[in-house]
Write a protein that holds these residues in place. Structure first.
Motif, PDB file in Angstrom:
ATOM      1  N   PRO A  49      -4.149   1.232  -4.150  1.00 11.75           N
ATOM      2  CA  PRO A  49      -2.887   1.501  -3.462  1.00 11.75           C
ATOM      3  C   PRO A  49      -1.649   1.069  -4.248  1.00 11.75           C
ATOM      4  O   PRO A  49      -0.558   1.547  -3.989  1.00 11.75           O
ATOM      5  N   ALA A  73      -4.282   8.435   0.965  1.00 14.59           N
ATOM      6  CA  ALA A  73      -5.089   7.664   1.915  1.00 14.59           C
ATOM      7  C   ALA A  73      -5.327   8.450   3.200  1.00 14.59           C
ATOM      8  O   ALA A  73      -6.448   8.466   3.726  1.00 14.59           O
ATOM      9  N   PHE A  94      -9.726   0.372  -0.563  1.00 12.92           N
ATOM     10  CA  PHE A  94      -8.435   0.141  -1.191  1.00 12.92           C
ATOM     11  C   PHE A  94      -8.653  -0.990  -2.181  1.00 12.92           C
ATOM     12  O   PHE A  94      -8.629  -2.160  -1.808  1.00 12.92           O
TER      13      PHE A  94
END
Length: 124
Positions: A49, A73, A94
């Motif tokens: 991320p 996402a 993540f």
């Protein structure tokens, strides 16, 4: 079943090895002849991320065109939830440093709601 959890620790601390070992163990227990087996093959979808912007991560609304664009996402989670023609499990990982900005949006996934609430109003 949908569950959210965090695996935290220092770089090189074995977090990746830990979830890969669990994935392999869960997958190895699957009996391909038994459709009702309590074990499922596990697919892992990995995303860093911190390598992308917040808008690229969750999606954004374009003020000029008035259109919503899905983030990576949102698309990964939507596809994992949508794939219900097999009993396989999907883990969306993540993998990167925890950041207050992106983790705040994940609170609804990690709490009892277990749903991702997007800025567009969509709930996955």
């Amino acid at each position: 079943f949908r569950h959210g959890m965090m695996l935290v620790g220092p770089s090189g601390g074995g977090k990746t090895r830990c979830y890969r070992t669990l994935q392999a163990a869960c997958t190895s227990l699957v009996d391909p002849k038994d459709w009702d087996s309590p074990y499922q093959k596990v697919h892992v979808h990995i995303l860093n991320p911190k390598a992308i912007t917040q808008n690229q991560l969750y999606g954004s609304f374009d003020e000029v065109t008035r259109e919503w664009s899905d983030g990576i996402a949102a698309e990964l989670i939507r596809n994992a939830v949508r794939e219900n023609h097999t009993p396989d499990s999907h883990w969306v990982m993540f993998d990167g440093p925890v950041d207050a900005l992106w983790i705040e949006s994940m609170n609804t996934v990690l709490d009892d709601n277990k749903k991702l609430c997007l800025v567009s109003g969509e709930i996955i």
